[in-house]
Design an enzyme around this catalytic site. Structure first.
Site, PDB file in Angstrom:
ATOM      1  CB  CYS A  83      -2.387   3.266  -5.984  1.00 38.60           C
ATOM      2  SG  CYS A  83      -3.479   1.861  -5.678  1.00 38.60           S
ATOM      3  CB  CYS A 132      -0.916   0.017   1.222  1.00 39.63           C
ATOM      4  SG  CYS A 132      -1.939   1.500   1.352  1.00 39.63           S
TER       5      CYS A 132
END
Length: 580
Positions: free
Chosen positions: A491, A374
């Site tokens: 991302c 993440c």
């Protein structure tokens, strides 16, 4: 994924006439790349330029190709009148010759430009201003990647010619282009003539610097004569080695398509480069085997991936998908660290303990580097790197200093994130070690892209629905920002779309995969011959290779895709297959 590796030789004497010869493509790489075996692919070979001092453009170099990558051409150019003195204070003539060389390289379509040693460092800003491609005039540029990835008590060894001069200049080098690194993190040594001939002696000297109060993070080679010894030093010392080759590989990887994922999904004309390479890969398994056999990347060396407490079905290109790599990866979950907590950088005792357990579990697996699944994990970078001596790269954002340092001060970068409303640009970029100029970083949130809400919901993203919108956004950004120099995908689900962004914008794209590939290669010693035979044979039969090729051919034309789970127990969790 990291591309062909080339060893830069020592510089023999050349006449002035030879030094003024046009830039030339180094021919020997074609003996070690897919493009050499198939001339019709040669026009697709990515190129990178290397600038030399006058008389320094040497002959053919030794080639090296990554098992999951494509070779690239090195175009060398000696600059008349350029030497160490004129690099520090370039005259009008030298500036003109330098511009001529840079413009010639850019005209040949190079994806980046490098210099031969730190003595060219004073030219960094000048050359970066002449070229709209990444520029690294010294392998020391990699410091921008390395320092943020390691704890503050770890030391880097710089092995360089003219070491005494470098000791005087290092402070200025480390403070340029917004970097904020202290010279105390580095020990500079100059190799002896004996060490230049015998890598075991150099390795022994490097290991001697490891003491109880000094933790060595790795070695940076800023001497072309040492490149041929990098693998031996890695094997003997177990330290990562970063040299001109790893620097070139990193630059070219941001502008090269990935063999394991990336399709056009019918967005306009299919990228011919992707389709042609895919057909060759699919139809020539023997060539694939030979290429993998020649590879010196150890596919058995693992990278560890910390996973937040969040479950979703990853697709190829996602950092949490094993099919995204040409080597092994292993996972460890950080219990209690939900996606919501990661977005607000929550760090309580439970999360700290979970990080500690997860890092120890990855170390027990023998990983060579640790990353995260993440991008918001960047907020935890300073803490996690205190838990291990391994490189820690929890987010692709850690590449921000290198991107800024390899471009002119006027360059603008697009930072793509899953949710711009929860992304603290100043906080997260500062954690990467860069003196943030917020005006140079355009934050782009994808939360309103139809279909991308699946990321927040923990559902599968329909790539064929999302990708055209992302590509259109990136093309619009390029049109609105004339000095846009590249994209940084925060991302970890975005690398799947990197090839399409490259194809549609013509700009380099840095993501979680370019970052992890860079550290995996630099941290690994090469495989033994028997290992190379086995991984070459298995790699040529890897269903991911065929599936990816089929996807690139069929999806690129028809624009349809399905996700097919791999067999239970397989190293590949998922592979991308197209259907008509």
């Amino acid at each position: 994924r990291v591309c062909g590796r080339l060893a830069a030789p020592a510089r023999p004497h050349q006449s002035a006439a030879c030094a003024r010869a046009p830039a030339r493509v180094c021919p020997s790489i074609f003996a070690m790349s897919d493009y050499g075996a198939h001339p019709e692919l040669r026009k697709f070979a990515p190129k990178i330029g290397v600038l030399h001092f006058e008389g320094g453009a040497a002959g053919a170099t030794q080639g090296r190709t990554h098992m999951a990558g494509f070779g690239y051409e090195v175009v060398e150019r000696a600059v008349p009148g350029l030497n160490a003195s004129s690099a520090a204070a370039p005259t009008t003539r030298v500036r003109a010759e330098l511009r001529k060389a840079v413009e010639e390289l850019v005209g040949l379509g190079v994806k980046g430009i490098a210099g031969e040693s730190y003595q060219m460092w004073p030219l960094q800003e000048l050359v970066a201003g002449m070229a709209r491609v990444p520029v690294a005039m010294s392998s020391l540029m990699q410091i921008a990647l390395l320092v943020p990835a390691h704890h503050t008590d770890q030391t880097f060894l710089i092995v360089a010619a003219h070491a005494e001069r470098l000791k005087l200049d290092l402070g200025a080098v480390l403070q340029c282009r917004g970097l904020q690194f202290s010279p105390s993190r580095f020990v500079i040594l100059e190799p002896t003539a004996e060490e230049l001939d015998d890598p075991s002696k150099l390795a022994g000297r490097i290991k001697g610097f490891e003491t109880g109060d000094k933790r060595i993070a790795g070695a940076i080679f800023d001497c072309g004569k040492l490149i041929k010894h990098a693998d031996s030093v890695r094997a003997i010392t177990t330290y990562p080695v970063f040299d001109q080759v790893t620097c070139l590989d990193y630059i070219i990887s941001a502008s090269s398509d990935n063999p394991y994922f990336g399709t056009s999904y019918g967005a306009g004309a299919p990228p011919v480069e992707l389709l042609t390479k895919a057909r060759r890969q699919l139809m020539s398994p023997s060539e694939e085997y030979l290429r993998l056999l020649r590879s010196r990347v150890n596919g058995q060396m693992k990278v560890g991936i910390l996973r937040i407490d969040y479950s979703y079905p990853p697709i190829p290109g996602d950092i949490a998908c094993e099919a995204s790599y040409g080597y092994k990866v292993t996972f460890a979950k950080v219990d209690g660290l939900t996606f919501e907590k990661a977005q607000r950088a929550a760090l309580d005792d439970q999360i700290m303990e979970s990080f500690e357990r997860a890092v120890k579990a990855l170390e027990a697996e023998g990983v060579v580097a640790i990353t995260g699944d993440c991008g918001f994990m960047m907020a935890y970078q300073p803490y996690v790197r205190t838990l291990t001596k391994l490189p820690v790269v929890l987010s692709s954002i850690i590449q921000a200093p290198a991107m800024a340092a390899t471009h002119s001060s006027s360059a603008v970068f697009a930072l793509l994130t899953a949710n711009s409303s929860t992304f603290d640009k100043r906080l997260l970029l500062t954690q990467s070690g860069i003196n943030v100029d917020l005006d140079n970083w355009v934050l782009v949130g994808l939360q309103d892209v139809p279909g991308f809400e699946a990321v927040a919901l923990g559902e599968k993203v329909l790539a064929e629905k999302v990708q055209p919108a992302i590509a259109a956004m990136c093309k619009d950004l390029k049109a609105r920002h004339p000095t846009l120099a590249g994209f940084l995908l925060e991302c970890t689900e975005l690398p799947h779309y990197a090839d399409e962004i490259r194809a549609q914008t013509g700009l380099p794209v840095f993501d979680a995969i370019t970052l992890v590939d860079y550290f995996q290669v630099a941290c690994c010693s090469p495989p033994s011959f028997s290992q190379a035979v086995v991984q070459g044979f298995l790699g040529a039969l890897d269903p991911r290779v065929g599936a990816s090729a089929v996807a690139q051919i069929t999806v690129g034309i028809l624009g349809t895709v399905v996700m097919v789970p791999a067999m239970a127990g397989s190293a590949q969790q998922r592979c991308c297959c197209a259907v008509s």
